[in-house]
Write a protein that holds these residues in place. Sequence first.
Motif, PDB file in Angstrom:
ATOM      1  N   TYR A   1     -17.682  13.643 -11.628  1.00 54.65           N
ATOM      2  CA  TYR A   1     -16.269  13.218 -12.239  1.00 54.65           C
ATOM      3  C   TYR A   1     -15.499  12.399 -11.682  1.00 54.65           C
ATOM      4  N   TYR A   2     -14.964  11.487 -12.448  1.00 54.89           N
ATOM      5  CA  TYR A   2     -14.179  10.518 -12.139  1.00 54.89           C
ATOM      6  C   TYR A   2     -12.683  10.787 -11.819  1.00 54.89           C
ATOM      7  N   VAL A   3     -12.300  10.553 -11.059  1.00 56.40           N
ATOM      8  CA  VAL A   3     -10.831  11.189 -10.743  1.00 56.40           C
ATOM      9  C   VAL A   3     -10.031   9.807 -10.314  1.00 56.40           C
ATOM     10  N   MET A   4      -8.612   9.990 -10.699  1.00 59.70           N
ATOM     11  CA  MET A   4      -7.508   9.003 -10.195  1.00 59.70           C
ATOM     12  C   MET A   4      -6.718   9.829  -8.909  1.00 59.70           C
ATOM     13  N   ASN A   5      -6.917   8.844  -8.033  1.00 60.54           N
ATOM     14  CA  ASN A   5      -6.273   9.389  -6.702  1.00 60.54           C
ATOM     15  C   ASN A   5      -4.984   9.102  -6.342  1.00 60.54           C
ATOM     16  N   MET A   6      -4.194   9.476  -5.678  1.00 53.26           N
ATOM     17  CA  MET A   6      -2.980   9.056  -5.160  1.00 53.26           C
ATOM     18  C   MET A   6      -3.185   7.675  -4.220  1.00 53.26           C
ATOM     19  N   THR A   7      -2.331   6.893  -4.431  1.00 53.48           N
ATOM     20  CA  THR A   7      -2.241   5.704  -3.928  1.00 53.48           C
ATOM     21  C   THR A   7      -2.063   6.021  -2.445  1.00 53.48           C
ATOM     22  N   GLN A   8      -3.055   5.173  -1.452  1.00 55.00           N
ATOM     23  CA  GLN A   8      -2.824   5.430  -0.061  1.00 55.00           C
ATOM     24  C   GLN A   8      -1.308   5.114   0.422  1.00 55.00           C
ATOM     25  N   ASP A   9      -0.939   5.768   1.518  1.00 54.55           N
ATOM     26  CA  ASP A   9       0.023   5.580   2.194  1.00 54.55           C
ATOM     27  C   ASP A   9       0.095   4.156   2.696  1.00 54.55           C
ATOM     28  N   PRO A  10       1.473   3.528   2.647  1.00 56.47           N
ATOM     29  CA  PRO A  10       1.660   2.159   3.212  1.00 56.47           C
ATOM     30  C   PRO A  10       1.199   2.058   4.695  1.00 56.47           C
ATOM     31  N   GLY A  11       1.594   3.048   5.401  1.00 59.88           N
ATOM     32  CA  GLY A  11       1.463   2.991   6.958  1.00 59.88           C
ATOM     33  C   GLY A  11       2.269   2.114   7.581  1.00 59.88           C
ATOM     34  N   GLN A  12       1.598   1.618   8.657  1.00 58.75           N
ATOM     35  CA  GLN A  12       2.299   0.467   9.296  1.00 58.75           C
ATOM     36  C   GLN A  12       2.465  -0.686   8.708  1.00 58.75           C
ATOM     37  N   PRO A  13       3.317  -1.601   9.183  1.00 54.59           N
ATOM     38  CA  PRO A  13       3.691  -2.912   8.671  1.00 54.59           C
ATOM     39  C   PRO A  13       2.615  -3.762   8.732  1.00 54.59           C
ATOM     40  N   THR A  14       1.870  -3.804   9.898  1.00 55.00           N
ATOM     41  CA  THR A  14       0.428  -4.563  10.006  1.00 55.00           C
ATOM     42  C   THR A  14      -0.560  -4.030   9.254  1.00 55.00           C
ATOM     43  N   ASN A  15      -0.850  -3.077   8.481  1.00 53.26           N
ATOM     44  CA  ASN A  15      -1.550  -2.778   7.660  1.00 53.26           C
ATOM     45  C   ASN A  15      -1.592  -3.755   6.480  1.00 53.26           C
ATOM     46  N   THR A  16      -3.094  -3.768   5.973  1.00 47.95           N
ATOM     47  CA  THR A  16      -3.267  -4.304   4.703  1.00 47.95           C
ATOM     48  C   THR A  16      -2.942  -3.575   3.401  1.00 47.95           C
ATOM     49  N   LEU A  17      -2.003  -3.957   2.588  1.00 46.17           N
ATOM     50  CA  LEU A  17      -1.772  -2.970   1.555  1.00 46.17           C
ATOM     51  C   LEU A  17      -2.923  -2.672   0.625  1.00 46.17           C
ATOM     52  N   PHE A  18      -2.886  -1.474   0.254  1.00 44.54           N
ATOM     53  CA  PHE A  18      -4.341  -1.268  -0.355  1.00 44.54           C
ATOM     54  C   PHE A  18      -3.939  -1.068  -1.955  1.00 44.54           C
ATOM     55  N   ALA A  19      -4.061  -2.278  -2.573  1.00 49.10           N
ATOM     56  CA  ALA A  19      -3.760  -2.583  -3.943  1.00 49.10           C
ATOM     57  C   ALA A  19      -4.276  -3.998  -4.316  1.00 49.10           C
ATOM     58  N   PRO A  20      -4.769  -4.199  -5.790  1.00 49.99           N
ATOM     59  CA  PRO A  20      -5.204  -5.328  -6.093  1.00 49.99           C
ATOM     60  C   PRO A  20      -4.281  -6.435  -6.171  1.00 49.99           C
ATOM     61  N   GLN A  21      -4.517  -7.593  -6.019  1.00 47.68           N
ATOM     62  CA  GLN A  21      -3.584  -8.910  -6.045  1.00 47.68           C
ATOM     63  C   GLN A  21      -2.714  -8.804  -7.194  1.00 47.68           C
ATOM     64  N   ARG A  22      -3.215  -8.349  -8.532  1.00 46.83           N
ATOM     65  CA  ARG A  22      -2.394  -8.480  -9.755  1.00 46.83           C
ATOM     66  C   ARG A  22      -1.422  -7.309  -9.732  1.00 46.83           C
ATOM     67  N   TRP A  23      -1.391  -6.465  -8.961  1.00 45.59           N
ATOM     68  CA  TRP A  23      -0.135  -5.476  -8.665  1.00 45.59           C
ATOM     69  C   TRP A  23       0.901  -5.885  -7.747  1.00 45.59           C
ATOM     70  N   PHE A  24       0.734  -6.757  -6.920  1.00 48.06           N
ATOM     71  CA  PHE A  24       1.648  -7.196  -5.852  1.00 48.06           C
ATOM     72  C   PHE A  24       3.023  -7.749  -6.163  1.00 48.06           C
ATOM     73  N   ASP A  25       3.090  -8.401  -7.343  1.00 48.20           N
ATOM     74  CA  ASP A  25       4.593  -8.647  -7.882  1.00 48.20           C
ATOM     75  C   ASP A  25       5.117  -7.283  -8.221  1.00 48.20           C
ATOM     76  N   ALA A  26       4.502  -6.556  -8.888  1.00 45.83           N
ATOM     77  CA  ALA A  26       5.247  -5.332  -9.257  1.00 45.83           C
ATOM     78  C   ALA A  26       5.484  -4.381  -8.148  1.00 45.83           C
ATOM     79  N   ILE A  27       4.876  -4.413  -7.079  1.00 44.76           N
ATOM     80  CA  ILE A  27       4.903  -3.546  -6.158  1.00 44.76           C
ATOM     81  C   ILE A  27       6.322  -4.046  -5.538  1.00 44.76           C
TER      82      ILE A  27
END
Length: 228
Positions: free
Chosen positions: A151-177
């Motif tokens: 089964y293909y599932v859509m998951n929640m977006t990962q928590d941002p976490g600490q400011p030093t973390n890499t944001l888990f999202a594709p580059q094409r979504w960065f402006d929207a975020i």
Amino acid sequence: MTTSGTFTFGLQTKLQSVIDEAYERVGRQASDLSANDVQSAIRSMQYLFSEISNRGVNLWEVSLQSSALTQGQSTVTLSAENVDVLQVYRRQTSGGINTDIVMTGISRADYASIPNKLQQGVPQQYYFERTITPTLYLWLTPQDSSYTLYYYVMNMTQDPGQPTNTLFAPQRWFDAIAAGTAARLAGKWAPERKADLISDFERAFLLASTEDTENVPMRIVPNLLGRR
């Protein structure tokens, strides 16, 4: 012509960079931010991710999962981070050969109307119960243990976490975020800018969501059987 030769933006961009961008759109300098300001932005981003999940399928959060089925098994319990099921298919393994067949989703009312929910046979349909811990209900239940459910599932977006973390999202979504985070921060720090920043977010979201699709031809197949 001299170029950077690198492609790190969006792949190695730290969360702090997005927070700084969002605050600058609100009118605050990154150098003036306190630890509480950073946590406020992270909290706003978490609520933003919840909103984005409600707006449709995020392809980067889609994953294929599987569960081996046993004879008579009627349910499969999913993880709490699985917010939606997109496609389900069964795989039967016989003689070393795998055969995959897509299953049909049905509604709660359709599932409730099935007289014998434990009837065994070849699994054909599923009902997806969207509770906090979601569950797939199978019908028919497997007649033996030769089946695996995929089964293909859509998951929640990962928590941002600490400011030093890499944001888990594709580059094409960065402006929207960044735009969405700025709009939420404006409600706290710059109400006079909120309307404009919401407009910026809606524009950026439209561009990102329009691109976040599978670029394949669409096929429309009529249901010649005359039933759902």
